[in-house]
Write an enzyme that holds these catalytic residues in place. Structure first.
Site, PDB file in Angstrom:
ATOM      1  N   SER A  99      -2.224  22.212 -37.523  1.00  0.00           N
ATOM      2  CA  SER A  99      -2.746  20.829 -36.824  1.00  0.00           C
ATOM      3  C   SER A  99      -3.377  20.099 -37.930  1.00  0.00           C
ATOM      4  O   SER A  99      -4.026  20.604 -38.740  1.00  0.00           O
ATOM      5  CB  SER A  99      -3.039  21.065 -35.626  1.00  0.00           C
ATOM      6  N   TYR A 122      -9.721  25.095 -30.788  1.00  0.00           N
ATOM      7  CA  TYR A 122      -8.107  24.737 -31.213  1.00  0.00           C
ATOM      8  C   TYR A 122      -8.462  24.311 -32.836  1.00  0.00           C
ATOM      9  O   TYR A 122      -7.757  24.938 -33.519  1.00  0.00           O
ATOM     10  CB  TYR A 122      -8.000  23.638 -30.379  1.00  0.00           C
TER      11      TYR A 122
END
Length: 272
Positions: free
Chosen positions: A142, A156
């Site tokens: 990401s 995350y």
């Protein structure tokens, strides 16, 4: 017949980026092994892709939060005499809330699904790829792996950063050891239209964001496949995302942290 075609294993294949990977690899003539928790969705997608492209599609319902899932997935394919030529580690989700407000059980499941399972699957398929002289591994990381840490969804960014470094290391090892056609790539999308933001409860918030910050899944996946085929260890799709990734490298760290902190409410949910 189908046994002579290459096989791509895709995790989190029931929707979003994972389903798009299945569609694009099927269009390229690859057989597929699709795994996710939702067997009904996998079956519908499998039937659609077989009818459209004539490829064979294995459906393996599994929850990667279970540590026994990776070996069972590999064993299921080996039991059918199939070798894995490509692996797309796509399964993932966001865990809303802060580290203080969430349970360790939820955090442990998150680490298992987003880091331990993809690393284990890579470790299990890589020897066969090296022995056959061909392999493609795409780890869906990401843009968050580049940005400074911020409140909410605590692990995350750190997990995605780790997936980038892991992919770079595997790519470097394959090249150093002479496995010239075994490639590993970290795909680092930014905001991408999918169910991801519905699952983590952020749809209402993200709908308020400018549309130019978003990408459709198709060009994201296309960028990942093209990058892994040319042996590029990391790819950031989209002009806006590339600009953000570049900016994170040149901004002084205190400035980057302050910027991330100021934007937290726009893309992080602090209440579970």
């Amino acid at each position: 017949m189908g046994m002579n075609r290459r096989l791509c294993l895709i995790t989190g294949a029931s929707s979003g980026i994972g389903a798009e990977f299945a569609k694009q690899y099927a269009a390229l003539g690859w057989d597929l092994a699709l795994t996710a928790r939702r067997a009904d969705r996998l079956q519908v997608l499998a039937a659609e892709l077989h009818a459209r492209h004539g490829v064979l599609v294995e459906v393996i319902p599994e929850d990667l939060a279970n540590p026994g899932a990776p070996p069972r997935i590999i064993a299921a394919l080996e039991g059918k005499g199939r070798e894995i030529d490509a692996l797309v580690n796509n399964a993932g989700y966001g865990l809303p809330g802060t580290f203080l407000s969430t349970s360790w059980s939820d955090q442990a499941d998150f680490l298992q699904v987003l880091y331990t399972a993809p690393v284990e699957l890579t470790h299990r398929v890589l020897p066969g790829m090296a022995a056959r002289g061909f392999g493609r591994i795409i780890n869906v990381a990401s843009l968050a792996g580049y940005t400074a840490g911020s409140a909410g969804h605590t692990l995350y960014g750190s997990v995605k950063s780790a997936m980038i470094k892991f992919s770079e290391s595997v790519a470097a090892e394959c090249e150093t050891l002479g496995h010239k056609d075994v490639h590993c790539t970290a795909l680092c999308p930014g905001f991408t239209w999918s169910e991801f933001h519905d699952v983590n409860g952020m749809r209402e918030t993200t709908n308020k964001m400018p549309k130019w910050m978003w990408m459709e899944a198709a060009p994201v996946v296309k960028a990942g496949i093209e990058a892994v085929n040319r042996g590029q260890p990391v790819v950031v799709p989209g002009v806006f995302n590339k600009a953000v990734a570049t900016l994170t490298r040149i901004l002084p760290e205190p400035v980057g942290r302050a910027l991330a902190h100021s934007q937290t409410a726009r893309y992080r949910k602090l209440e579970g």
